[in-house]
Design an enzyme around this catalytic site. Structure first.
Site, PDB file in Angstrom:
ATOM      1  N   ASP A  23       1.650  -8.682 -32.352  1.00 23.03           N
ATOM      2  CA  ASP A  23       1.584  -9.985 -33.189  1.00 23.03           C
ATOM      3  C   ASP A  23       0.996  -9.892 -34.260  1.00 23.03           C
ATOM      4  OD1 ASP A  23       2.706 -11.957 -31.420  1.00 23.03           O
ATOM      5  OD2 ASP A  23       0.904 -12.311 -30.145  1.00 23.03           O
ATOM      6  N   HIS A  76       0.866  -0.953  -0.070  1.00 21.39           N
ATOM      7  CA  HIS A  76       0.066   0.105   0.131  1.00 21.39           C
ATOM      8  C   HIS A  76       0.905   1.148   0.067  1.00 21.39           C
ATOM      9  CE1 HIS A  76      -4.147   0.786   0.584  1.00 21.39           C
ATOM     10  NE2 HIS A  76      -3.955   2.042   0.795  1.00 21.39           N
ATOM     11  N   GLU A 115      -5.236 -10.053 -33.163  1.00 20.39           N
ATOM     12  CA  GLU A 115      -3.735 -10.180 -33.322  1.00 20.39           C
ATOM     13  C   GLU A 115      -3.322 -11.134 -34.398  1.00 20.39           C
ATOM     14  OE1 GLU A 115      -2.100 -10.895 -29.627  1.00 20.39           O
ATOM     15  OE2 GLU A 115      -3.655 -12.194 -28.944  1.00 20.39           O
ATOM     16  N   CYS A 129      -3.876  -2.015 -28.232  1.00 16.49           N
ATOM     17  CA  CYS A 129      -3.145  -2.182 -27.026  1.00 16.49           C
ATOM     18  C   CYS A 129      -1.746  -2.576 -27.282  1.00 16.49           C
ATOM     19  CB  CYS A 129      -3.827  -2.993 -26.121  1.00 16.49           C
ATOM     20  SG  CYS A 129      -4.020  -4.704 -26.578  1.00 16.49           S
TER      21      CYS A 129
END
Lengths: 87, 544
Positions: free
Chosen positions: B451, B188, B427, B498
């Protein structure tokens, strides 16, 4: 005395935040509220945060909620509502 | 000059004197000369003060790191009002004639030991919380404060470990950076440090002689230089100045929309490969997580991670993102990512082999464990699931069917889960060609351009001999992207990227013109990309 059973759906079980909210809610009632594990192994007053956490109640476990003294009818209903909303 | 290494949790440089932080030594007197009533009154007064401090900390944390990260201080307040805890303290005062501070300290240790002995990992972690609240009260009673930062001069703090409350309490105008001996990059405290943008190193072995010495904390190279040589100091000062300049430039972009001059908006999300990246995601003001590479959970594990282990990881990320979208890509293992316990055979052609969804659909129990964990985490925020390496409709339907089975099981067991958006990675050239049909099955597409490029151009990117043949902007790849966007939109899917190409600034305008809805990039690329997007005007003819 009024009783109901409830199966915990919160994925982390009775963790700190809902336990804290439960203790707060139970303190506001004029009944004594007790939470007991289904196998009867552990129980604690709903007003006691650390004891509730110490029961280690996990998701999917069933607990019995007992409401004694005061306006049992209304307080049991309030507790049941609380469990549904928070646990 | 002395150099020590550790693990950096924020890329940044801090220069200044070191200050060793010693937790207030609680030399509490055991026996009281006051009556038990007077001691109890002292305790109650200190408790009241502690509650005020905690309320203040909650507000401070709320402001700086958001509601979900601040909740810990609300829980501390509730714990401090616990009947059993208070009774235990009162009992020690009454029966032993003890001081309030001794009673509080002892009770804190007892309760903390009880939590530490529990089975549940979550509950074990609460031991620290009980200690934290007890120490707060003891410090108030003994008048000992957090001595470390009361000094006026800014410094780099050196400590064995820091609790979340200590981290938030530190006066940031005087805190240049911090160094700890213990702690993990997922703690944390580490997340708070990242969110607050403070350079920090953990796992550093230090000694008392460091106190007061000038040092350079180099977060880029995971090390700290004590008493640095002049050349190094000068170089680091320049680097730091450059960082600050860049930082202030980019900080000005926070909370600003990703919108072009002519009003076209695009979502910019972050890619993450570990929970420790979440701090960076927030710090760089991403609108969501566009790719959560779940395989790190498997790669860092000695055996198949359990549903519970996975759930806690997903939940932490989802909660920290506080309602912002988190797209979790299901297990993409095989090819270059191997975990021994999967027992995958060696292959001639791993990139074209037994990997990702192909493993998941044949070893269904592994897949269902993950799906259940993701579904359970979805009760805590906004979660999307994304399946990798899709080449056929059947794979998507099979994966969805398994997801449906998991939903039914959870429902039967009374376990909560939320609404989950379903998408796939595009991909493979096959997926591009059948994008129209695939779009009927899912709600979004995310183009995995790494890819996709490799499969489209038939070029292994790991092979340096092929560099001359490799063109990341090859028209074939760009047309594949365009085709995917158009097919997706025709059937109501949103489409994002992405892969690495998403952060390629030379293509940002092209992507905007193609109509992409989202770009998911590494956290550090978010604000530079936002800057570029805000300077583009699509109403003008494109430069060619």
């Amino acid at each position: 005395m009024k009783q109901f059973t409830y199966t915990i759906t919160d994925p982390v079980g009775v963790h700190a935040r809902p336990a804290g909210l439960l203790a707060k809610a139970a303190k506001g009632l004029d009944s004594t509220v007790t939470i007991t594990k289904a196998d009867g192994s552990k129980s604690a007053a709903a007003t006691k945060l650390m004891a509730l956490m110490g029961m280690g109640i996990k998701t999917g476990e069933t607990v019995t909620v007992t409401v004694e003294g005061g306006d049992e009818e209304a307080n049991a209903a309030a507790m049941e509502q609380f469990f549904k909303e928070n646990l | 000059m002395q150099v020590s290494t550790g693990k950096s949790i924020l890329n940044g440089i801090a220069i200044g004197p070191l200050r060793i932080y010693k937790k207030a030594e609680t030399q509490t007197k055991q026996t009281s000369s006051l009556s038990p009533e007077e001691e109890w009154a002292r305790f109650e007064e200190a408790k009241e003060k502690a509650q005020e401090q905690l309320a203040g900390l909650y507000d401070k944390a709320l402001d700086e790191v958001g509601e979900d990260n601040a909740a810990i201080f609300e829980i501390h307040q509730m714990m401090l009002d616990d009947d059993d805890y208070l009774e235990a303290i009162k009992g020690i005062i009454d029966t032993q004639g003890a001081t309030a501070e001794y009673a509080t300290e002892t009770t804190g240790e007892n309760f903390s030991a009880a939590f530490a002995a529990m089975e549940d990992e979550y509950m074990r972690a609460r031991a620290t919380d009980v200690k934290d609240i007890s120490r707060r009260v003891v410090n108030i009673l003994t008048g000992q404060g957090d001595a470390a930062m009361q000094d006026d001069k800014p410094a780099i703090l050196v400590a064995d470990d820091l609790t979340p409350s200590e981290t938030v309490q530190l006066d940031k105008s005087k805190l240049l950076g911090f160094i700890t001996r213990y702690g993990s990059s997922n703690s944390h405290t580490a997340i708070l440090a990242r969110t607050m943008n403070i350079p920090a190193l953990i796992g550093v072995d230090f000694d008392d002689s460091w106190d007061g010495q000038l040092a350079v904390l180099d977060g880029y190279n995971h090390c700290v230089y004590i008493d640095p040589a002049q050349e190094l100091l000068t170089a680091m000062e320049e680097k730091r100045k450059a960082d600050l300049k860049q930082e202030s430039l980019l900080q000005g972009l926070k909370k600003k929309p990703n919108v072009t001059l002519d009003g076209r908006e695009i979502k910019v999300y972050a890619n993450i490969g570990n929970t420790s990246d979440v701090g960076l995601v927030l710090q760089n003001d991403a609108q969501g997580i566009g790719l959560f590479r779940s395989e790190f959970i498997y790669l860092e594990s000695e055996d198949f991670p359990t549903e519970e282990q996975q759930f806690l990881i997903y939940k932490r990320v989802v909660e920290t993102m506080a309602g912002k979208k988190v797209i979790i890509r299901t297990l993409d293992i095989g090819a270059d990512k191997q975990a021994g316990y999967f027992d995958l055979a060696k292959e001639e052609n791993p990139a074209l082999g037994y990997r990702a969804i192909r493993i998941c659909l044949t070893r269904k129990e592994i897949f269902k464990t993950q799906l259940r964990a993701i579904l359970r985490a979805s009760a805590f925020g906004t979660v999307s699931i994304m399946f990798p390496m899709i080449i056929s409709l059947r794979e998507v339907r099979d994966a969805k069917e398994l997801l449906e089975e998991c939903r039914a099981e959870l429902k039967k067991q009374g376990i909560a889960f939320g609404e989950v958006e379903i998408g796939i990675m595009i991909e493979t050239p096959a997926a591009v060609m059948i994008a129209e049909e695939l779009a009927e099955e899912v709600q979004f597409f995310s183009l995995g351009t790494n890819d996709l490029t490799q499969y489209t151009l038939a070029i292994d990117r790991q092979n340096p001999k092929l560099d001359n043949f490799y063109d990341p902007h090859h028209p074939a790849v760009l047309r594949m992207i365009r085709h995917t966007v158009e097919a997706g939109h025709r059937h109501g899917c949103w489409v994002g990227i992405c892969g690495e190409l998403g952060a390629d600034q030379k293509l940002t305008e092209t992507f905007l013109r193609m109509g992409l809805d989202e770009l998911s990039v590494s956290p550090a690329a978010i604000l530079p990309l936002r800057k570029l997007i805000r300077s583009i005007d699509l109403s003008k003819a494109p430069e060619t």
